[in-house]
Design a protein around this motif. Sequence first.
Motif, PDB file in Angstrom:
ATOM      1  N   THR A 141      -1.217  -7.145 -14.556  1.00 25.20           N
ATOM      2  CA  THR A 141       0.121  -7.685 -14.272  1.00 25.20           C
ATOM      3  C   THR A 141       1.123  -6.552 -14.067  1.00 25.20           C
ATOM      4  O   THR A 141       1.918  -6.581 -13.118  1.00 25.20           O
ATOM      5  N   GLN A 142       1.060  -5.559 -14.931  1.00 24.55           N
ATOM      6  CA  GLN A 142       1.960  -4.408 -14.810  1.00 24.55           C
ATOM      7  C   GLN A 142       1.744  -3.687 -13.481  1.00 24.55           C
ATOM      8  O   GLN A 142       2.705  -3.334 -12.790  1.00 24.55           O
ATOM      9  N   LEU A 143       0.490  -3.471 -13.107  1.00 21.11           N
ATOM     10  CA  LEU A 143       0.191  -2.792 -11.840  1.00 21.11           C
ATOM     11  C   LEU A 143       0.636  -3.628 -10.645  1.00 21.11           C
ATOM     12  O   LEU A 143       1.163  -3.093  -9.663  1.00 21.11           O
ATOM     13  N   THR A 144       0.440  -4.946 -10.713  1.00 18.59           N
ATOM     14  CA  THR A 144       0.868  -5.839  -9.628  1.00 18.59           C
ATOM     15  C   THR A 144       2.377  -5.738  -9.432  1.00 18.59           C
ATOM     16  O   THR A 144       2.859  -5.572  -8.300  1.00 18.59           O
ATOM     17  N   GLU A 145       3.131  -5.809 -10.521  1.00 16.74           N
ATOM     18  CA  GLU A 145       4.592  -5.715 -10.435  1.00 16.74           C
ATOM     19  C   GLU A 145       5.020  -4.343  -9.911  1.00 16.74           C
ATOM     20  O   GLU A 145       5.960  -4.240  -9.118  1.00 16.74           O
ATOM     21  N   GLU A 146       4.327  -3.312 -10.331  1.00 17.67           N
ATOM     22  CA  GLU A 146       4.646  -1.957  -9.869  1.00 17.67           C
ATOM     23  C   GLU A 146       4.418  -1.826  -8.364  1.00 17.67           C
ATOM     24  O   GLU A 146       5.254  -1.271  -7.639  1.00 17.67           O
ATOM     25  N   ILE A 147       3.301  -2.358  -7.879  1.00 16.96           N
ATOM     26  CA  ILE A 147       3.001  -2.300  -6.434  1.00 16.96           C
ATOM     27  C   ILE A 147       4.053  -3.073  -5.645  1.00 16.96           C
ATOM     28  O   ILE A 147       4.533  -2.604  -4.601  1.00 16.96           O
ATOM     29  N   ASP A 195       6.512  -1.489  -2.818  1.00 15.31           N
ATOM     30  CA  ASP A 195       6.608  -2.000  -1.446  1.00 15.31           C
ATOM     31  C   ASP A 195       8.052  -2.295  -1.072  1.00 15.31           C
ATOM     32  O   ASP A 195       8.484  -1.979   0.039  1.00 15.31           O
ATOM     33  N   LYS A 196       8.794  -2.886  -1.983  1.00 11.68           N
ATOM     34  CA  LYS A 196      10.196  -3.210  -1.690  1.00 11.68           C
ATOM     35  C   LYS A 196      10.976  -1.940  -1.342  1.00 11.68           C
ATOM     36  O   LYS A 196      11.714  -1.897  -0.356  1.00 11.68           O
ATOM     37  N   LYS A 197      10.797  -0.897  -2.135  1.00  8.86           N
ATOM     38  CA  LYS A 197      11.479   0.375  -1.878  1.00  8.86           C
ATOM     39  C   LYS A 197      10.959   1.001  -0.576  1.00  8.86           C
ATOM     40  O   LYS A 197      11.726   1.539   0.212  1.00  8.86           O
ATOM     41  N   ASP A 198       9.650   0.898  -0.355  1.00  9.45           N
ATOM     42  CA  ASP A 198       9.027   1.459   0.841  1.00  9.45           C
ATOM     43  C   ASP A 198       9.615   0.854   2.112  1.00  9.45           C
ATOM     44  O   ASP A 198       9.913   1.556   3.065  1.00  9.45           O
ATOM     45  N   GLY A 202      -6.995  -3.497  -5.164  1.00  7.84           N
ATOM     46  CA  GLY A 202      -7.226  -4.615  -4.253  1.00  7.84           C
ATOM     47  C   GLY A 202      -7.026  -5.945  -4.970  1.00  7.84           C
ATOM     48  O   GLY A 202      -6.360  -6.019  -6.008  1.00  7.84           O
ATOM     49  N   LYS A 203      -7.639  -7.010  -4.427  1.00  8.88           N
ATOM     50  CA  LYS A 203      -7.448  -8.373  -4.947  1.00  8.88           C
ATOM     51  C   LYS A 203      -7.778  -8.490  -6.433  1.00  8.88           C
ATOM     52  O   LYS A 203      -7.061  -9.151  -7.177  1.00  8.88           O
ATOM     53  N   THR A 204      -8.859  -7.871  -6.858  1.00  8.79           N
ATOM     54  CA  THR A 204      -9.287  -8.011  -8.247  1.00  8.79           C
ATOM     55  C   THR A 204      -8.302  -7.375  -9.214  1.00  8.79           C
ATOM     56  O   THR A 204      -8.064  -7.906 -10.296  1.00  8.79           O
ATOM     57  N   LEU A 205      -7.715  -6.271  -8.837  1.00 10.26           N
ATOM     58  CA  LEU A 205      -6.825  -5.540  -9.731  1.00 10.26           C
ATOM     59  C   LEU A 205      -5.369  -5.981  -9.618  1.00 10.26           C
ATOM     60  O   LEU A 205      -4.705  -6.195 -10.628  1.00 10.26           O
ATOM     61  N   VAL A 206      -4.855  -6.126  -8.396  1.00 11.18           N
ATOM     62  CA  VAL A 206      -3.423  -6.414  -8.230  1.00 11.18           C
ATOM     63  C   VAL A 206      -3.147  -7.737  -7.516  1.00 11.18           C
ATOM     64  O   VAL A 206      -2.007  -8.033  -7.184  1.00 11.18           O
ATOM     65  N   GLY A 207      -4.174  -8.524  -7.275  1.00  8.26           N
ATOM     66  CA  GLY A 207      -4.001  -9.875  -6.730  1.00  8.26           C
ATOM     67  C   GLY A 207      -3.103  -9.947  -5.512  1.00  8.26           C
ATOM     68  O   GLY A 207      -3.375  -9.337  -4.477  1.00  8.26           O
ATOM     69  N   LYS A 208      -1.989 -10.680  -5.652  1.00  7.07           N
ATOM     70  CA  LYS A 208      -1.081 -10.936  -4.525  1.00  7.07           C
ATOM     71  C   LYS A 208      -0.446  -9.671  -3.958  1.00  7.07           C
ATOM     72  O   LYS A 208       0.085  -9.679  -2.852  1.00  7.07           O
ATOM     73  N   ALA A 209      -0.489  -8.574  -4.686  1.00  4.99           N
ATOM     74  CA  ALA A 209       0.110  -7.322  -4.208  1.00  4.99           C
ATOM     75  C   ALA A 209      -0.852  -6.511  -3.337  1.00  4.99           C
ATOM     76  O   ALA A 209      -0.437  -5.527  -2.723  1.00  4.99           O
ATOM     77  N   ALA A 210      -2.118  -6.911  -3.249  1.00  5.05           N
ATOM     78  CA  ALA A 210      -3.121  -6.137  -2.490  1.00  5.05           C
ATOM     79  C   ALA A 210      -2.719  -5.877  -1.034  1.00  5.05           C
ATOM     80  O   ALA A 210      -2.883  -4.757  -0.552  1.00  5.05           O
ATOM     81  N   PRO A 211      -2.185  -6.863  -0.307  1.00  2.00           N
ATOM     82  CA  PRO A 211      -1.788  -6.568   1.081  1.00  2.00           C
ATOM     83  C   PRO A 211      -0.724  -5.474   1.195  1.00  2.00           C
ATOM     84  O   PRO A 211      -0.670  -4.747   2.179  1.00  2.00           O
ATOM     85  N   TYR A 212       0.121  -5.345   0.187  1.00  2.00           N
ATOM     86  CA  TYR A 212       1.172  -4.330   0.227  1.00  2.00           C
ATOM     87  C   TYR A 212       0.595  -2.931   0.039  1.00  2.00           C
ATOM     88  O   TYR A 212       1.135  -1.961   0.553  1.00  2.00           O
ATOM     89  N   VAL A 213      -0.503  -2.848  -0.696  1.00  2.00           N
ATOM     90  CA  VAL A 213      -1.197  -1.561  -0.821  1.00  2.00           C
ATOM     91  C   VAL A 213      -1.693  -1.136   0.553  1.00  2.00           C
ATOM     92  O   VAL A 213      -1.562   0.021   0.944  1.00  2.00           O
TER      93      VAL A 213
END
Length: 190
Positions: free
Chosen positions: A35-41, A45-48, A124-135
């Motif tokens: 969860t922490q990594l997902t929020e961080e990603i 992305d927002k800043k990027d 990816g999906k397993t680690l950051v779920g919904k944030a994976a596309p932003y990676v």
Amino acid sequence: MRNKYKQIYFVLVIVFFTACTRHINQAAIDPSIKTQLTEEILEMDKKDQLFRWQLLFGETDLAVVDSLSQLPTAEKVKHIKKKGAPGNKLTDSDYDKIQRIQDSIDQANRERILQIYKSYGWPGKTLVGKAAPYVTIMTLHFPDSLMVALYPKLKKEYKRGNISGSAVAQMYDKHLLQNKKPLLYGMFQH
């Protein structure tokens, strides 16, 4: 001298990726870390994207940029102003300043993504779920030689179902585009 540092950097990157060949069982990672990594990603992305949109919109007011960036894609395109075009509020100095900011954001994102990869496996999906596309989007801003080094590892992640095929295709086509070669998957327009 600058090329020498680039060569040293990319040798270190290759060494780093060679060390990251082990597979990490991401299913066993504490959900709170995920969860922490997902929020961080998502925050990365927002800043990027904020400054990239500022350059495209030619706007000095970041509140206006943020508002325009929330529009549907078809509407966003209507607000894009080329450098020097009427309505573009950015000076050459503004462009240079914003590009330096963007470069530092890209570098910080690159370093953090690689750090996450080293510690937890590919985000990816397993680690950051919904944030994976932003990676994937942030990865497209990596230097070409780093994308080339990542490509075989990301193909493995695709085979594991951890990233989408389009993510791998985008990375490969970006490499081809940067090297002025015909695109394989047609992910970008020339």
